[in-house]
Enzyme design. Structure first.
Site, short mmCIF file in Angstrom:
data_model
loop_
_atom_site.label_atom_id
_atom_site.label_comp_id
_atom_site.label_asym_id
_atom_site.label_seq_id
_atom_site.Cartn_x
_atom_site.Cartn_y
_atom_site.Cartn_z
N LYS A 55 0.85 -1.18 0.00
CA LYS A 55 0.00 0.00 0.00
C LYS A 55 0.89 1.24 0.00
CE LYS A 55 -4.28 1.50 2.22
NZ LYS A 55 -5.26 1.18 3.29
N GLU A 108 -19.02 -5.97 10.78
CA GLU A 108 -20.00 -5.28 11.63
C GLU A 108 -21.00 -6.23 12.26
OE1 GLU A 108 -18.22 -2.31 8.91
OE2 GLU A 108 -19.13 -4.29 8.60
N ARG A 111 -25.20 -2.88 7.65
CA ARG A 111 -24.86 -4.26 7.31
C ARG A 111 -25.13 -5.22 8.47
NH1 ARG A 111 -19.17 -3.22 4.16
NH2 ARG A 111 -18.49 -2.61 6.23
#
Length: 643
Positions: free
Chosen positions: A285, A371, A399
């Site tokens: 990244k 979640e 979600r």
């Protein structure tokens, strides 16, 4: 003279079809120029940087090898897709990212045929890719689906649910795991690249197929045992046993920045009859930009910055950010309450839980992009006597709604929900706006739902939630900084279901404005303008949408000609609850004088926050106009009745 980087090869490529005309030896230069272009563009607009930098070579290789857009490329967590946008005919608009009328910061179906599926939340790509692949298979259409998943998205259960069903897609589905510092893979090098090329080659796959046919001549048990032996042997060498168990043919890990490794493996996978296939690609990244490589968050999301120095544009000094107010307040409360724990779903800094973690590391839990698990985990903690705070963005809590209902509300467990990014969110647009939490929480029995009007109110609501043990309680607060009110020396425990009058009185007046949440500042501005017109105005901060302060509402309806509700939430919020209560009690029988302002029934696109509020009709001028319109309507009704 332009300061933009020189990109002579990239300047000749306006589509993947043109990219595929290049020679393999030119791809390294193209990738380098693509990285420079992306850095320069995001430097001028702000946005997600690190993830895109990590997939420059991968993006180049995919579009070079596969026949996009006929082959469907689905990006998980679409903020990885900036290089993809540049290569797919949108380079001339790349410096409009996340601005009004400009490119979305995520993939978007209406933006390009190269974006077959919109993505801004994580872990959807394999499920969507499976849908594309099976649809093509059933209809006899050509084309494969390539799902690129990574940047933490493999921590969500949905990815594994999709993989568990992917076998029916056959070789139409290719999943590319973009492993960027997720600690899944061992170090990569020449041996792993060789193994990846070998196990994806037609010669190996042909030999494997022949061996399988021979093995079928033996007993079923022998055939099964030989297959397992081969699978585990490859798994030991390459690390892919888990994916093999889920029905994928695993290839990797390979260096995602080495085009000489990527291209032949992707070509082998493209031409293979084996499938579905998972290609494990290891990337860095922030790759290729030193400030991003050296940053802890790899420059995940950035404001405008100086491309040469990497220095980010600094915001003017101002009030504290809401998430920091929450995190610091919770940490102080937890100093004297050992039962308080904090849970976040891969957003420690975004929710302020990082502040809590520094003070109470053993009571802090980052569960990853999960979640559903976060909510039920919190429910288990609450059932065992702890005081859990689940700090989750409003749009991401959607979600976990079944868990909120089944595991928390029905059992009346005292889980505390700190709902960040409630309301409109500016440049992140509709996918990240917290529009619906008031509606979907306030409709649930046993829930208490609060909304902080400012940063001081957030302190009080955090403290109130910590002390509330009678069931689930939620408090919502917006993205960004507070409004600059004086911060309290000590938090106060709020009376459940009681609002406050912040301007005027309950005894009488022309207009009453009932505000929920941070639109209170605009309601007060509107009251100033209405007072200047000779229309005495009362403003109440309702604090709670559930339970309602029914006594206050009755009094304001009885003593004011127009009552207006204002909230930064969708249909079904404060306005709906006030109207329902007034209707149930017969308070509307003498003529309707209640008006509601809330988010309109549309998805509001990315823009500057103030422009979004104008579009939603939630700024002071729209509040004033709504009141004046209601007064004219009421006056006309009175005159008509007299006639």
């Amino acid at each position: 003279m332009s300061n933009r980087p020189q990109t002579p090869l990239l300047d000749t490529v306006n589509s993947p079809a043109e990219l595929r005309q290049l020679k393999p030896a030119q791809l390294r230069q193209l990738a380098d120029e693509l990285r420079l272009e992306m850095i320069d563009a995001v430097g001028s607009t702000g946005g997600h940087l690190g993830s895109g930098l990590g997939v420059v070579e991968l993006t180049t290789a995919i579009h070079y090898v596969f026949n996009t857009p006929e082959d469907r490329l689905i990006w998980d967590v679409g903020h990885q897709a900036y290089p993809h946008k540049i290569l797919t005919g949108r380079r001339d608009r790349i410096r409009t990212l996340r601005q009004a009328g400009g490119l979305s910061g995520f993939t978007k179906r209406s933006e390009s045929e190269y974006d077959p599926f919109g993505a801004a939340h994580s872990s959807t790509s394999i499920s969507a890719g499976l849908g594309f692949a099976v649809a093509n298979k059933l209809s006899g259409q050509p084309g494969r689906a390539i799902a690129v998943i990574g940047d933490g998205a493999m921590s969500a259960g949905m990815a594994y649910e999709a993989m568990n069903n992917a076998e029916q897609a056959g070789n139409r589905l290719i999943v590319i795991l973009n492993d960027n510092d997720m600690s899944i893979a061992p170090p990569v090098g020449g041996l792993s690249a060789y193994l990846a090329r070998m196990v994806s080659s037609s010669e190996y796959l042909g030999l494997r197929s022949l061996a399988s046919k021979v093995a079928r001549r033996f007993s079923r048990r022998v055939h099964h045992g030989l297959g397992k032996a081969e699978e585990y042997a490859r798994g030991m060498a390459t690390g892919g046993t888990l994916f093999e168990e889920l029905g994928f043919y695993y290839v990797g890990p390979i260096d995602g920045h080495n085009l000489d490794h990527l291209i032949p493996v992707l070509e082998n996978v493209r031409d293979s009859e084996q499938g579905p296939v998972l290609v494990h690609v290891v990337t860095q990244k922030g790759k290729g930009y030193e400030p991003a490589e050296n940053a802890d968050d790899k420059y995940h999301g950035v404001p405008r910055f100086n491309v040469i120095t990497g220095e980010k544009a600094k915001s003017a000094e101002g009030p504290p950010a809401y998430q920091n107010v929450f995190g610091e307040t919770l940490a102080k409360i937890a100093d004297s309450d050992k039962t308080i724990v904090a849970i976040t779903a891969a957003m420690p800094s975004g929710t302020g839980v990082d502040k809590f973690a520094r003070a109470h590391p053993k009571r802090t839990f980052d569960v990853g992009i999960a979640e559903q698990h976060a909510v039920t985990f919190a429910a288990g903690l609450a059932a065992q006597g702890m005081r859990p705070f689940a700090a989750i963005y409003s749009t991401f809590l959607q979600r976990a709604y079944d868990q909120v209902v089944h595991d928390v509300a029905i059992q009346n467990l005292p889980v505390r929900f700190a709902i960040d990014r409630a309301g409109l969110v500016g440049a992140d647009g509709a996918t990240h706006a917290g529009s619906f939490d008031v509606t979907y929480l306030a409709s649930l029995p046993n829930f208490v739902v609060m909304a902080a009007a400012d940063e001081a109110e957030l302190v009080h609501m955090t403290y109130t939630a910590a002390l509330y043990d009678d069931g689930p309680i939620a408090f919502r607060y917006p993205r960004g900084n507070g409004v600059g009110v004086e911060m309290p020396a000590e938090p106060q425990r709020l009376a459940i279901g009681k609002g406050r009058v912040v301007r005027g009185g309950v005894d009488g007046g022309k207009v009453a404005i009932l505000s929920l949440g941070p639109r209170l500042a605009e309601a007060l501005k509107a009251a100033d303008q209405l007072d200047a017109r000779g229309l005495p105005t009362t403003v109440a901060d309702m604090r709670f949408v559930k339970p309602l302060d029914e006594a206050l509402i009755r009094q304001l309806i009885a003593t004011h000609e127009v009552v207006l509700t204002v909230e930064e939430a969708a249909f079904g919020g404060l306005g709906a609850h006030v109207l329902t209560m007034a209707s149930d009690e017969g308070l509307l029988d003498e003529g309707l004088k209640i008006r509601t302002l809330r988010l309109p029934d549309v998805f509001i696109d990315h823009d500057a926050p103030e422009k979004q509020y104008d579009e939603a009709g939630l700024n002071a001028p729209q509040i004033v106009d709504t009141v004046l319109s209601a007064l004219r309507h009421n006056s006309a009704g009175v005159e008509e009745a007299r006639a």
